[in-house]
Design a protein around this motif. Structure first.
Motif, mmCIF file in Angstrom:
data_model
loop_
_atom_site.group_PDB
_atom_site.id
_atom_site.type_symbol
_atom_site.label_atom_id
_atom_site.label_comp_id
_atom_site.label_asym_id
_atom_site.label_seq_id
_atom_site.Cartn_x
_atom_site.Cartn_y
_atom_site.Cartn_z
ATOM 1 N N LYS A 93 -13.169 -10.430 4.631
ATOM 2 C CA LYS A 93 -11.741 -10.440 5.054
ATOM 3 C C LYS A 93 -10.654 -10.654 5.944
ATOM 4 O O LYS A 93 -9.952 -10.300 5.843
ATOM 5 N N ASP A 94 -11.325 -11.809 6.001
ATOM 6 C CA ASP A 94 -11.008 -11.958 7.219
ATOM 7 C C ASP A 94 -10.110 -13.325 6.390
ATOM 8 O O ASP A 94 -9.727 -14.423 6.464
ATOM 9 N N LEU A 95 -10.373 -13.311 4.929
ATOM 10 C CA LEU A 95 -9.824 -14.110 4.253
ATOM 11 C C LEU A 95 -8.364 -14.536 4.887
ATOM 12 O O LEU A 95 -7.428 -13.729 4.974
ATOM 13 N N TYR A 96 -8.221 -16.398 4.768
ATOM 14 C CA TYR A 96 -6.209 -16.190 4.651
ATOM 15 C C TYR A 96 -5.750 -16.295 3.987
ATOM 16 O O TYR A 96 -6.065 -16.381 2.590
ATOM 17 N N ALA A 114 -2.372 -21.505 2.531
ATOM 18 C CA ALA A 114 -4.195 -20.824 2.083
ATOM 19 C C ALA A 114 -4.187 -21.025 0.782
ATOM 20 O O ALA A 114 -3.669 -21.091 0.112
ATOM 21 N N PRO A 115 -6.202 -19.893 0.886
ATOM 22 C CA PRO A 115 -6.510 -20.071 -0.621
ATOM 23 C C PRO A 115 -5.915 -19.150 -1.345
ATOM 24 O O PRO A 115 -6.340 -19.506 -2.326
ATOM 25 N N TYR A 155 -1.716 -2.111 2.438
ATOM 26 C CA TYR A 155 -2.494 -2.222 1.123
ATOM 27 C C TYR A 155 -3.304 -2.783 2.239
ATOM 28 O O TYR A 155 -4.201 -2.802 1.914
ATOM 29 N N LEU A 156 -2.311 -4.033 2.762
ATOM 30 C CA LEU A 156 -3.468 -5.588 3.363
ATOM 31 C C LEU A 156 -3.590 -5.512 4.555
ATOM 32 O O LEU A 156 -4.260 -5.981 4.972
ATOM 33 N N ARG A 157 -4.095 -3.993 4.781
ATOM 34 C CA ARG A 157 -4.264 -3.561 6.208
ATOM 35 C C ARG A 157 -5.767 -4.317 7.018
ATOM 36 O O ARG A 157 -6.200 -3.722 8.344
ATOM 37 N N GLU A 158 -6.444 -4.039 5.881
ATOM 38 C CA GLU A 158 -7.677 -4.471 6.661
ATOM 39 C C GLU A 158 -8.010 -6.589 6.317
ATOM 40 O O GLU A 158 -8.957 -6.785 6.207
ATOM 41 N N PHE A 159 -6.407 -6.816 6.345
ATOM 42 C CA PHE A 159 -7.170 -7.918 6.465
ATOM 43 C C PHE A 159 -5.962 -8.773 6.917
ATOM 44 O O PHE A 159 -4.984 -9.198 7.191
ATOM 45 N N PRO A 160 -6.975 -9.098 8.197
ATOM 46 C CA PRO A 160 -6.306 -9.722 10.049
ATOM 47 C C PRO A 160 -5.640 -10.918 9.101
ATOM 48 O O PRO A 160 -4.685 -10.869 10.208
ATOM 49 N N ASN A 161 -6.213 -11.592 8.742
ATOM 50 C CA ASN A 161 -5.727 -12.850 8.786
ATOM 51 C C ASN A 161 -4.374 -13.592 7.298
ATOM 52 O O ASN A 161 -4.666 -14.020 6.900
ATOM 53 N N THR A 162 -3.605 -11.936 7.671
ATOM 54 C CA THR A 162 -3.035 -12.749 6.682
ATOM 55 C C THR A 162 -1.147 -12.627 7.354
ATOM 56 O O THR A 162 -1.174 -12.013 7.974
ATOM 57 N N GLY A 163 -0.472 -13.425 6.426
ATOM 58 C CA GLY A 163 0.683 -14.139 7.371
ATOM 59 C C GLY A 163 1.975 -13.894 6.105
ATOM 60 O O GLY A 163 1.662 -13.638 4.967
ATOM 61 N N TRP A 164 2.795 -13.080 7.050
ATOM 62 C CA TRP A 164 3.576 -12.490 6.521
ATOM 63 C C TRP A 164 5.395 -13.246 6.524
ATOM 64 O O TRP A 164 5.725 -13.946 7.690
#
Lengths: 214, 558
Positions: B452-455, B491-492, B471-480
């Motif tokens: 879940k640390d997926l970028y 990102a991949p 919905y993606l609150r469990e993914f901390p490395n999400t760039g908005w």
């Protein structure tokens, strides 16, 4: 397999914005020669065969198969077939379209006749029956001898039998989809493909190789 | 025999056990409000409030923003709910716990009506409670994590307690009324429109029922002390809430300054500009239903009937409001001050909210609530006036049909077409595509080395990526991003709106040097919609795709 919505969206976007575009390549696949894929190969690090189709890969608009009808060289004279068939655009799994090389380590080299940015390489070794080719290594270079500036894009020679380095990629089962390799836009003129027999016999085969670039 | 029995029925059951009937009505109210609270995908506004609340839950910090998010009550009420439910982090939250706050408010609105039974009679209260319990609009927005239902609840509490104070003079009621006035002020700026209508309604009602002396029916113990008590009890909660319990004193001034922002935006946002008849069209027809009109229309039409009765005083054979008339007592026929007050404030809010160009479906809820009460008044008077004639059986049959229609409509709106564009209460509502996107992200994360640390890069024009942050609150490395950011590495996994594709192509295939231009594959054959009309494409880098395909070869149905 068609992707009308993706195509339409991208075409419309392309019509409005004269900027860099990305589009899915519509790779024409040959007819499948067998249904289902047996998974009882005694091959280490084998990619689980998947029955669902492969999605189209995206690439900058305008890239084409730059290997089409380009000259092909090999490490030895073919046992059967002619080398030009490797880039003749015929991907069907027939005895007419296949080129067979000797047993052991063999390679073919495609001269693209110019330097290209290469985004994807697709290989069809032999898909008349399900089989796995050993020690598949794909390289790109500007050097026809592959001594300098060699980029290894794929290597599943996990035991380094070819002496080109230990590979970390998976073995895979041949199907009519071919093997798609991400070339990451690497620059090069020559594409070399190594192999060392397969699970059915010791020989090496090529039906078609496509190189997408610009 | 049966018809004779019906004709002789005189609401005896209500007279005998009104409390029991009231409790029975709470059953559908609770079921409709708390049943399957998580089945509807989160709306953008809900997600925005959820993320805002997440900051409070995770960091203990709430800062009032005078430009966005409305007031603090929703956040702090949710904090109570989360603590009671042992939810200790934003990640641990779910839709049900968030929506339980407005759902409970929806139930409290019904419960509050019981406090007026002594002044209107149980018949009106029980009928209104039943209509509120199953009303499609009230149910729908009681299951919606926004401020509206809290505002209606606090406002009704303010009015009910104030009325009880006026009638009794007990300081406890003015204290409670003040507290809820403060909470109302701390909820949403639109309270001011509601309050303005209620002030006008109050003055007119007092004028009519109070005779020459406007305060004739004010309590004898009406004192300046009580006014101070009211002011303090209103000020203290609002000061505490807006200042984040004195951690952010600037919030107090901002709670006033916010009205400037509110007024400047009232007609500025083109997305929410609708014609004056927008609310009437919402409650009248939809394309989901096989019936020619929505059940809410019954409420509206009968509410109009109740309003006319209230204004003309022709609600009963004998009742005509007179300046000398005292407020009616329980069980007495006639148009009492509560009904007149409701009718005037309904008329005012209906006109003002319809006249304002800025409209959202939930802004009609105060008007709708008052129409439910007037509707109840209308039906009760209709049945009362019909005596023991065959007409009464006809009216009762009509009421039964209306109740069934309302119940069916509520079920359909909230459990079948809850996210469908044919449901008029959906407002650019995300559909199941949103869950498809979330599922794909979950699947990719499950096979990626980073878990879940997926970028993940999410690029949607004008930052229109909501409600994905929920919905993606469990993914901390999400760039908005609202547009492609060339400065950060690709990102991949990329979720991108079509308008940003040219820039994305440049980022992926022109800026990186040869040998670093990775291949991406569209993850889904058809681009899903974040909201109606907002499509996004999901792109996965090929090496991740290979893992994905290896892990689950039947995921992709190409």
């Amino acid at each position: 397999m068609s992707y009308p919505i993706v195509f339409t969206t991208l075409l419309l976007t392309g019509g409005l914005v004269a900027e860099a575009q990305m589009e899915p390549l519509d790779i024409e696949l040959p007819r499948p020669m067998f249904v289902g894929t047996p998974s009882n190969f005694d091959v280490e690090r084998l990619e689980e065969p998947h029955e669902a189709g492969r999605p189209p890969f995206l690439a900058p608009a305008g890239i084409t198969n730059v290997a089409l009808d380009k000259p092909v060289y090999s490490s030895g004279e073919p046992r059967t077939g002619e080398l030009w068939r490797v880039t003749d655009g015929d991907k069907e799994a027939t005895s007419y379209s296949v080129v067979e090389l000797d047993a052991g380590h063999q390679h073919v080299t495609i001269d693209l006749e110019d330097v290209f940015n290469i985004y994807a390489i697709i290989i069809w070794h032999y898909h008349m029956s399900a089989r796995v080719y050993h020690s598949v290594v794909v390289q790109v270079s500007d050097d026809p001898d592959f001594i300098f500036d060699v980029h290894t894009l794929f290597n599943n020679d996990i035991n380094n039998r070819l002496g080109l380095g230990v590979g970390e990629d998976y073995h895979y089962v041949e199907t009519n989809e071919g093997k798609l390799i991400d070339a990451m836009g690497v620059e090069g003129r020559y594409v070399r493909l190594h192999s060392m027999g397969n699970t059915d016999n010791d020989f090496n085969h090529y039906i078609e190789v496509e190189v997408y670039g610009n | 025999m049966i018809s004779t029995t019906i004709l002789r029925w005189k609401f005896m059951a209500i007279k005998i056990k009104p409390g029991f009937l009231f409790l029975v009505i709470l059953v559908p109210a609770l079921l409709f409000r708390f049943g399957g609270l998580s089945i509807r995908p989160m709306h953008t506004d809900e997600a925005v409030h959820a993320v805002k609340f997440g900051e409070l839950l995770d960091n203990g910090v709430y800062l009032f923003d005078k430009n966005e998010y409305h007031g603090p009550t929703l956040n702090y009420m949710t904090l109570i709910a989360a603590r009671l439910g042992s939810f200790d982090s934003f990640i641990s939250l779910n839709e049900s716990i968030l929506r339980s706050v407005p759902a409970l408010s929806g139930v409290m609105i019904i419960l509050l009506l019981a406090l007026l039974a002594g002044y209107t009679g149980w018949r009106i209260i029980i009928t209104a409670a039943l209509l509120l319990a199953i009303s499609p609009a009230m149910v729908y927005f009681s299951r919606y994590y926004i401020h509206e239902m809290l505002l209606i609840f606090f406002n009704l509490a303010f009015i009910v307690f104030l009325y009880r104070y006026i009638r009794s003079g007990k300081p406890a009621w003015v204290l409670l009324s003040g507290i809820f006035a403060g909470l109302m002020f701390s909820t949403k700026s639109t309270w001011i429109i509601i309050f303005a209508g209620q002030l006008i309604a109050f003055l007119i009602t007092v004028r009519i029922y109070g005779g020459p002396k406007p305060v004739r029916y004010m309590p004898s113990k009406f004192t300046a002390t009580h006014i101070i008590l009211f002011a303090l009890s209103a000020a203290i909660p609002s000061v505490l809430l807006y200042s984040s319990f004195l951690q952010n004193p600037a919030g107090i001034a901002d709670s006033i300054i916010t009205y400037r922002e509110y007024l400047s935006r009232a007609g500025a946002d083109g997305l929410h500009i609708h014609p004056w008849y927008y609310y009437i069209s919402l409650i009248s027809i939809d394309s989901c239903s096989p019936l020619p009109f929505r059940a809410d229309l019954w409420i509206f039409l009968s509410g109009i009937g109740g309003m006319i009765m209230a204004f003309t005083g022709k609600s009963t054979k004998s009742a005509k409001p007179s300046r000398s008339a005292k407020p009616s007592r329980p069980g007495e026929p006639g148009c009492n001050p509560i009904i007149l007050f409701t009718a005037i404030s309904a008329l005012f809010s209906g006109i003002v909210f319809s006249a304002l160009p800025y409209k959202t479906p939930w802004n009609m809820l105060y008007f709708y609530t008052t129409m439910v009460i007037l509707s109840a008044f209308f039906f009760v008077q209709l049945l009362k006036n019909s005596g023991n004639t065959p007409l009464k059986a006809g009216y009762m049959a009509l009421v039964t049909i209306i109740v069934l229609h309302l119940g069916w409509q509520s079920y359909s709106d909230n459990f079948k077409t809850f996210a469908s564009p044919c449901n008029p209460y959906t407002y650019a509502h995300p559909g199941n595509d949103l869950l498809t996107i979330t599922n794909e992200v979950e699947k990719v994360a499950s096979i990626s080395p980073e878990g879940k640390d997926l970028y993940i890069e999410i690029i949607v024009t004008d930052n229109g990526y909501w409600p994905l942050p929920w919905y993606l609150r469990e993914f901390p490395n999400t760039g908005w991003w609202g547009e492609v950011n060339m400065e950060v590495p690709a990102a991949p996994f990329i979720i991108c709106s079509p308008g940003n594709l040219p820039q994305l192509t440049k980022k992926l295939y022109e800026i990186p040097p040869p040998g670093q231009r990775r291949l991406y594959i569209p993850l889904l054959e058809h681009d899903p919609e974040l909201r109606p009309g907002t499509e996004v494409s999901l792109y996965l880098r090929k090496d991740y795709y290979d893992r994905y395909a290896r892990s689950n070869n039947r995921v992709l149905e190409y």
